[in-house]
Design an enzyme around this catalytic site. Structure first.
Site, PDB file in Angstrom:
ATOM      1  N   PRO A  60      41.065  35.668  36.785  1.00  0.00           N
ATOM      2  CA  PRO A  60      40.403  34.719  37.681  1.00  0.00           C
ATOM      3  C   PRO A  60      40.330  35.260  39.105  1.00  0.00           C
ATOM      4  O   PRO A  60      41.310  35.809  39.624  1.00  0.00           O
ATOM      5  CB  PRO A  60      41.307  33.489  37.602  1.00  0.00           C
ATOM      6  CG  PRO A  60      41.991  33.607  36.277  1.00  0.00           C
ATOM      7  CD  PRO A  60      42.198  35.081  36.073  1.00  0.00           C
ATOM      8  N   GLU A  61      39.154  35.139  39.715  1.00  0.00           N
ATOM      9  CA  GLU A  61      38.963  35.592  41.087  1.00  0.00           C
ATOM     10  C   GLU A  61      38.884  34.364  42.000  1.00  0.00           C
ATOM     11  O   GLU A  61      39.206  33.251  41.581  1.00  0.00           O
ATOM     12  CB  GLU A  61      37.716  36.474  41.159  1.00  0.00           C
ATOM     13  CG  GLU A  61      37.831  37.704  40.239  1.00  0.00           C
ATOM     14  CD  GLU A  61      36.619  38.615  40.262  1.00  0.00           C
ATOM     15  OE1 GLU A  61      35.862  38.582  41.254  1.00  0.00           O
ATOM     16  OE2 GLU A  61      36.420  39.366  39.282  1.00  0.00           O
TER      17      GLU A  61
ATOM     18  N   LYS B  36      44.065  34.616  45.816  1.00  0.00           N
ATOM     19  CA  LYS B  36      44.081  34.137  44.437  1.00  0.00           C
ATOM     20  C   LYS B  36      45.326  33.307  44.135  1.00  0.00           C
ATOM     21  O   LYS B  36      45.621  33.033  42.964  1.00  0.00           O
ATOM     22  CB  LYS B  36      43.998  35.327  43.474  1.00  0.00           C
ATOM     23  CG  LYS B  36      42.711  36.140  43.618  1.00  0.00           C
ATOM     24  CD  LYS B  36      42.699  37.314  42.653  1.00  0.00           C
ATOM     25  CE  LYS B  36      41.471  38.200  42.875  1.00  0.00           C
ATOM     26  NZ  LYS B  36      41.444  39.356  41.947  1.00  0.00           N
TER      27      LYS B  36
ATOM     28  N   ARG C 217      38.000  50.634  36.724  1.00  0.00           N
ATOM     29  CA  ARG C 217      37.232  49.417  36.453  1.00  0.00           C
ATOM     30  C   ARG C 217      35.784  49.772  36.117  1.00  0.00           C
ATOM     31  O   ARG C 217      35.201  50.673  36.719  1.00  0.00           O
ATOM     32  CB  ARG C 217      37.241  48.493  37.680  1.00  0.00           C
ATOM     33  CG  ARG C 217      38.612  48.040  38.145  1.00  0.00           C
ATOM     34  CD  ARG C 217      39.222  47.043  37.173  1.00  0.00           C
ATOM     35  NE  ARG C 217      40.428  46.458  37.720  1.00  0.00           N
ATOM     36  CZ  ARG C 217      40.460  45.330  38.414  1.00  0.00           C
ATOM     37  NH1 ARG C 217      39.342  44.679  38.670  1.00  0.00           N
ATOM     38  NH2 ARG C 217      41.611  44.841  38.855  1.00  0.00           N
TER      39      ARG C 217
END
EC number: 3.2.2.23
Length: 279
Positions: A2-3, A57, A260
């Site tokens: 989750p960002e 976050k 990534r």
């Protein structure tokens, strides 16, 4: 993971608990990313929830007795449920409230966190090293240009550095760079002031659009009310390898940066074609 939009959607979904009093804290599985402090049932019993705010976050829950720092990790959720809802396999921590509701931490991979920060959460070692909030006015083109003026790393990697700006993870970095027309491998220090201003603007707009859509639900994310987000339905580049660009029809490409996957349009984001790109 989750960002920022997903964490903020979760925080907003928990706001109905503000003002409620804790009747019980239950630790089922203390072995999270860091151990859940064993004294939480004692310090939280009878404490009223005063505030819920976000820093990067992290969600900070302020009670009369001190503050909890909550992090969703890779696959965590904070659920707002009725207190008699039977716990599932990966439900590791509960806060029961006097109004008959429970805030429940559900985390299959256990990379999330439930930590005690006392009265000064912003001085906690995890929070005091964080950079600018991307939606604050202080995060602007001039700030970004000054911060990256000596950094030769790719701008995609730099914009994901939480010491510089918080909450911009892989999804929203890829989407923001596309919207700004900047190749993800561009050395950060090579950006002009105009490009920095444009990138900051697109980061803000991308995050705001994601918030309005309830975040992105790719695998694990659901809001506190159990509803998914829908921003993934409007991605320009993320996860769209080989599909036509929504602007120019060029196939979306992917490359690896900082371990990534990084998605981009070779036509809309001009730059030297990278040697490790995969069409």
């Amino acid at each position: 993971m989750p960002e920022l939009p997903e964490v903020e959607v979760t925080r907003r979904g928990l706001e109905p608990l503000i003002g409620a009093t804790v009747t019980q804290a239950v630790i089922r599985q203390p072995a999270m990313r860091w151990p859940i402090p064993s004294h939480l049932p004692q310090v939280l019993h009878g404490a009223r929830l005063l505030e819920l705010r976000r820093r990067g976050k992290y969600i900070i829950a302020r009670f009369e007795s001190g503050c909890l720092i909550l992090h969703l990790g890779m696959s965590g959720r904070l659920c707002l449920l009725e207190s008699d809802t039977f716990p599932e396999k990966h439900d590791h921590f509960d806060l029961h409230f006097a109004d008959g509701r429970v805030m429940r931490m559900r985390d299959p991979r256990r990379f999330g966190a439930v930590l005690w920060a006392g009265d000064q959460p912003d001085e906690h070692s995890l929070l005091k090293v964080l950079g600018q909030e991307p939606l604050d006015e202080a995060f602007n083109g001039e700030f970004l240009q000054q911060a990256i003026r000596t950094r030769s790393s790719p701008i995609k990697t730099v914009i994901m550095d939480s010491h510089l700006v918080v909450g911009v993870g892989n999804i929203y970095a890829s989407e923001s760079l596309f919207r700004a027309g900047i190749h993800p491998e561009t050395p950060a220090r090579a950006l002009t002031l105009a490009q920095c201003r444009r990138l900051v603007e697109e980061v803000k707009l991308t995050l705001q659009d994601a918030l309005q859509a309830g975040g992105s639900s790719l695998r694990d994310f659901f809001g506190a009310d159990g509803n998914p987000g829908y921003f993934q339905q409007t991605y320009f580049v993320y996860g769209r390898t080989g599909q036509p660009c929504r602007v120019c029809q060029t196939p979306i490409a992917v490359l690896r940066l900082g371990q990534r996957s990084t998605f981009y349009c070779p036509a809309c984001q001009q730059g030297q074609p990278p040697s490790n790109a995969m069409p």
